[in-house]
Design a protein around this motif. Structure first.
Motif, mmCIF file in Angstrom:
data_model
loop_
_atom_site.group_PDB
_atom_site.id
_atom_site.type_symbol
_atom_site.label_atom_id
_atom_site.label_comp_id
_atom_site.label_asym_id
_atom_site.label_seq_id
_atom_site.Cartn_x
_atom_site.Cartn_y
_atom_site.Cartn_z
ATOM 1 N N VAL A 50 0.578 -1.446 -0.124
ATOM 2 C CA VAL A 50 -0.073 -0.067 -0.067
ATOM 3 C C VAL A 50 0.969 1.254 -0.116
ATOM 4 O O VAL A 50 0.793 2.355 -0.635
ATOM 5 N N LYS A 64 -6.273 6.610 -6.746
ATOM 6 C CA LYS A 64 -5.262 6.641 -6.748
ATOM 7 C C LYS A 64 -4.563 6.800 -5.547
ATOM 8 O O LYS A 64 -4.881 8.280 -5.159
ATOM 9 N N ASN A 98 2.905 6.740 -7.041
ATOM 10 C CA ASN A 98 1.416 7.426 -7.338
ATOM 11 C C ASN A 98 2.407 9.078 -7.119
ATOM 12 O O ASN A 98 1.934 9.670 -8.861
ATOM 13 N N HIS A 126 -10.783 -0.681 -8.456
ATOM 14 C CA HIS A 126 -10.638 1.287 -9.562
ATOM 15 C C HIS A 126 -9.782 1.665 -9.255
ATOM 16 O O HIS A 126 -9.604 2.875 -10.056
ATOM 17 N N GLN A 127 -8.194 0.692 -9.626
ATOM 18 C CA GLN A 127 -7.262 1.705 -8.915
ATOM 19 C C GLN A 127 -6.415 2.348 -9.417
ATOM 20 O O GLN A 127 -5.545 3.569 -9.614
ATOM 21 N N ASP A 128 -7.284 2.478 -11.405
ATOM 22 C CA ASP A 128 -7.016 3.087 -12.498
ATOM 23 C C ASP A 128 -7.066 4.513 -12.301
ATOM 24 O O ASP A 128 -6.722 5.515 -12.357
ATOM 25 N N LYS A 185 2.606 2.249 -3.439
ATOM 26 C CA LYS A 185 1.080 2.032 -4.164
ATOM 27 C C LYS A 185 1.936 3.969 -4.105
ATOM 28 O O LYS A 185 1.759 4.465 -4.622
ATOM 29 N N PHE A 196 -10.985 -0.509 -3.096
ATOM 30 C CA PHE A 196 -10.677 0.151 -4.078
ATOM 31 C C PHE A 196 -9.813 -0.628 -5.197
ATOM 32 O O PHE A 196 -10.024 -0.217 -6.335
ATOM 33 N N ALA A 197 -9.428 -1.425 -5.149
ATOM 34 C CA ALA A 197 -8.604 -2.275 -6.029
ATOM 35 C C ALA A 197 -9.366 -2.381 -7.139
ATOM 36 O O ALA A 197 -8.187 -2.788 -7.844
ATOM 37 N N GLY A 213 -7.290 -0.134 0.483
ATOM 38 C CA GLY A 213 -6.572 -0.450 -0.627
ATOM 39 C C GLY A 213 -7.097 -1.259 -1.478
ATOM 40 O O GLY A 213 -7.492 -1.921 -2.550
#
Length: 864
Positions: free
Chosen positions: A467, A807, A474, A802-804, A470, A799-800, A796
């Motif tokens: 997490v 963020k 980002n 919808h990761q695009d 990421k 929303f996995a 995390g």
């Protein structure tokens, strides 16, 4: 070029043993049941000190049973000490055995304390060597000079600090010689040195820094114009003159002991003897052996190949892959890379250890990539010093890492001991480090289990790593032109405030100079220096002091504003543009998920945690952090979470009732303190109550509260007394925390996080008080850290898919910030509060407030 002086390391054996015993939980044992907590702590601290001092000579000094010359002068000397615990007594022979096996001479003398032996040797050899004294207490600070330094231990057993005369003056405002005078006045409960009754820490410090010697203090008693020598202080000194001088003698280390000591017999060459190998093996000190081997060459784990101590390294071959994969349940993996950071790095080599002394090295190519991917897919546990870096590098190589994995440095931080693993330089280094990680894995895992942090480790800290990776990957978009414009604006404001300060001071001076500022405030403007700390040259002008003095003169507020503007300009406005990644226009801060001892995050390059909250200047800087085109920033921030956790932990029914009834807690507190109806609470009264509410978490004193609220000391004390009368469960809870921390040496949060407090039983009042404040604060701060981390993991997962479009880009204090596609903003804003408030159930509701905006500094509350 001048040849560096050889170094001599003197070990204060008994002090180090006691420190180690109380720093590590008693449950540490070998498989055969032998207790090893003191043995391990002592040995680990010794190895750390050798790595720090790089000594040419090493000597260990120990006390022996029986009275010393101090007992003859004062029979009550150390009379209050309880007999040594049997569990500690049983470990001392092993410690002596280890020291002797390392070919370190042990020095003892009947009737003489180890401190006196150390002092005598140090002074005798300080001209020809630089002396380092390793100790677990502060008695030897009086020996400091340009050729003698003291290595003291911080929290845990391997966090050391080198104290020089300059450092001593910076920390305590005292010279080495003044340490003795301070003890003569204040006394020392740990040694039962009486001191002067009625003179405490503050008064002793003031007297010592002003008069410097006991003789000068007593010479000044006849002068009626000495403000520090009035009333009870003067009378106590007169009545107890004999005791004061006796205490000075007891506190003074004798540096002229007659001893039979040959420096040449203390030469240290770093060789690991077979005796040491066997003892460490018997005690299962595998990680310590790995560290010890590395001392000889000064490299982390590298020893001479000729003596066979170096791990056997071999290039992996394709035909050995099957045997290699089935060799065990775990492998240690260290990757080398090229690039300025792992996040942007490209793998250049792979080191894989299958045991503590067997490693394989591979240069990076398609073949080694295939081998590594097969290992990653096999399901074995991957051990590494930094799993987050492995995730970054594998992702750049179009591969990935999934659990199970074990992050060695994270485990070291969690258990608060061991030495962190160094950075990788070459592929051979990587192999050495891989072996070290393999050796550390078992011991660290056992420590986590013994400390009852297994669930926290497995369900919070380890799952959090990807997490955080990421979030770092980002990054957050920053507009450099806004920062540049603000920098210009701040420069003008700084110049304006500077002129206002000079006008009030009546002269120009360097505001950034502590000594010049002190002279202006306390001499020229005659601001009262009562209770203000003083070093050898001037009264303190640190932030805490100025906050207390804010109402004393208008110039103080201006100085604080000047400092804030200058700090923000230098730290952020001028520095942030250089940290923007030119490839994506974003800042990618680095998070340490155990950056604070409470379990909270820290961030570096840049540190975004220190941008002021609810500050006009801080908001202006945050406005430069923006959402990308066609997205918004969505922020969720826990509301008053420390106080909600405090209400739950304390079980105080009044505070629980206030939260559950929906009352604003600061308004409710103000009403109770002022004994008025909540409807009559003004914004000013609420602000004062808020200061008290949050201040209580940090051991707020009446003195500091009086300065913050510009009220009298008596009124501030009355407010605090009324606070605890209104919430009696809180006072009882905080007292229980301190009591338990003193008894156990540590405290555990609601979710199992443990923090060790090695200084909480210190004989030095200031040190002990600081540890007590940390202990009081830890149950709340630690639990809040756990709650936020659980929320990050849950968000995390939620929303996995919808990761695009969703963020995570920042986590600051109790706040999570996402960059969200415009079409998903409502979805995130509606679901994020429920995610954050459902990770645990307390006796009071958790509340998360959601805001949405184009930039971080200008966000509006989300209205459904």
């Amino acid at each position: 070029m001048q040849t560096p002086k050889p170094t001599l390391l003197l070990i204060d054996g008994n002090a180090l043993i006691h420190r180690a015993y109380h720093a590590i939980p008693l449950g540490m044992k070998t498989a055969s049941g032998e207790l090893t907590n003191a043995i391990y702590g002592f040995t680990s601290s010794l190895i750390t000190a050798i790595a720090t001092a790089k000594p040419s000579y090493v000597v260990a000094c120990f006390d022996v049973k029986g009275d010393t010359f101090r007992h003859k002068q004062y029979p009550q000397y150390k009379a209050q000490r309880k007999p040594m615990e049997q569990e500690l007594v049983d470990q001392i022979p092993r410690i002596h055995q280890i020291v002797e096996s390392m070919q370190i001479p042990i020095l003892t003398q009947v009737g003489v304390e180890a401190d006196d032996l150390i002092g005598t040797i140090a002074k005798q050899h300080a001209n020809g060597t630089h002396v380092y004294i390793l100790t677990g207490d502060k008695d030897t600070l009086q020996l400091l000079d340009d050729h003698i330094s003291v290595i003291t231990l911080g929290s845990g057993i391997n966090k050391s600090e080198i104290i020089t005369p300059k450092e001593l003056e910076h920390k305590m405002g005292l010279t080495p010689a003044e340490i003795i005078v301070y003890k003569a006045l204040r006394g020392d409960p740990s040694d039962n040195i009486p001191g002067v009754a009625g003179i405490g820490d503050v008064t002793a410090t003031k007297l010592v820094t002003h008069y410097h010697t006991l003789d000068k203090i007593y010479a000044a008693l006849d002068d009626e114009n000495q403000p520090l020598l009035q009333g009870k202080v003067k009378q106590n000194l007169i009545d107890q003159k004999e005791t004061a001088y006796l205490s000075e003698v007891l506190a003074t280390i004798d540096t002229n002991i007659k001893i039979d000591f040959d420096l040449d017999k203390a030469k240290w060459d770093g060789r690991v003897t077979p005796e040491t190998e066997k003892i460490f093996s018997d005690l299962q000190f595998h990680s310590l052996m790995t560290r010890l081997r590395g001392l000889r060459s000064g490299h982390l784990d590298t020893a001479s190949e000729s003596n066979g101590e170096r791990p056997r390294l071999a290039q992996i071959k394709t035909e050995s892959l099957t045997a290699f994969e089935t060799a065990g349940d775990s492998v240690a993996l260290v990757l080398t890379y090229e690039g300025d950071s792992p996040r942007r790095g490209q793998i250049t080599g792979v080191a894989i250890a299958t045991s503590a002394d067997q490693a394989y090295i591979l240069k990076w190519d398609d073949k080694s990539k295939s081998i590594l991917n097969k290992i990653l897919a096999s399901g074995v546990e991957i051990i590494s010093p930094n799993i987050k870096n492995v995730i970054f590098l594998l992702e750049n190589a179009e591969s990935s890492l999934k659990q199970p994995y074990f992050d060695v440095n994270l485990a070291i931080n969690l258990t608060q001991d061991e030495a962190r693993i160094d950075n990788v330089k070459t592929l051979e280094d990587a192999a050495q480090i891989a072996c070290q990680c393999f050796a550390l894995r078992k011991n660290l895992g056992e420590k986590i289990d013994e400390s009852k942090m297994t669930k926290l480790w497995q369900e919070v800290e380890l799952p959090l790593i990807p997490v955080i990776a990421k979030i770092e990957n980002n990054g957050i978009l920053v507009e450099p032109h806004k920062l540049n414009d603000l920098s210009t604006e701040f420069t003008a404001q700084i110049a304006k405030v500077e002129k206002e300060i000079w006008h009030l001071a009546g002269q120009e001076f360097n505001i950034a100079s502590p000594s010049q500022l002190s002279d202006i405030l306390f001499n020229k403007l005659q601001i009262s220096a009562k209770d203000v700390k003083k070093n050898k040259t001037a009264y303190s002008t640190d932030a805490e002091t100025l906050e207390v003095l804010r109402s004393a003169h208008p110039v103080v507020d201006l100085v604080l504003r000047y400092r804030e503007l200058a700090k923000l300009k230098n730290t952020y406005l001028d520095a942030l543009p250089a940290l923007i990644d030119p490839k994506d226009g974003r800042i990618h801060t680095t998070y340490n998920q155990l950056g604070a001892a409470t379990g909270r995050f820290s961030s570096t390059d840049p540190n975004l945690q220190n941008i002021p909250i609810r500050s006009e200047y801080g908001d202006q800087i945050r406005q430069a952090f923006v959402a990308a085109p066609k997205t918004k920033l969505v922020s969720a921030d826990y509301s008053q979470i420390e106080l909600r956790v405090l209400a739950h932990l304390s079980g105080d029914q009044n505070m629980i009732s206030d939260f559950n009834s929906g009352l604003d807690i600061h308004t409710a507190t103000a009403a109770k303190i002022h004994q008025i109806d909540p409807k009559l609470v003004t914004s000013e009264l609420r602000r004062a109550a808020k200061t008290i509410n949050f201040g209580i978490l940090y051991g707020l004193s009446a003195h500091r509260l009086s300065g913050q609220l510009s009220i009298s000391h008596a009124e501030a004390k009355q407010f605090i007394d009324r606070y605890f009368a209104s919430y009696p469960g809180i006072k009882q809870f905080l007292e229980k925390v301190i009591e338990q921390s003193r008894r156990d040496g540590y405290y555990t949060t609601l979710f199992g996080r443990r923090r060790i407090f090695p200084e909480i039983n210190s004989g030095a009042w200031a040190v002990r008080a600081g540890a007590e404040r940390m202990a009081m604060n830890f149950p709340m701060q630690g639990a809040v850290a756990d709650i936020l981390k659980m929320a990050m993991i849950k968000a995390g997962h939620e929303f996995a898919l919808h990761q695009d479009q969703i963020k995570p880009v920042l986590t600051i204090h109790d706040e999570l910030i996402f960059e969200v596609a415009e079409a998903e903003v409502d979805f995130v804003a509606k679901n994020l509060p429920q995610i954050m408030t459902s990770v645990c159930k307390l006796d009071v509701p958790l509340v998360a407030e959601v805001k949405v905006g184009e930039n971080w500094g200008n966000m509006s509350k989300f209205e459904q």
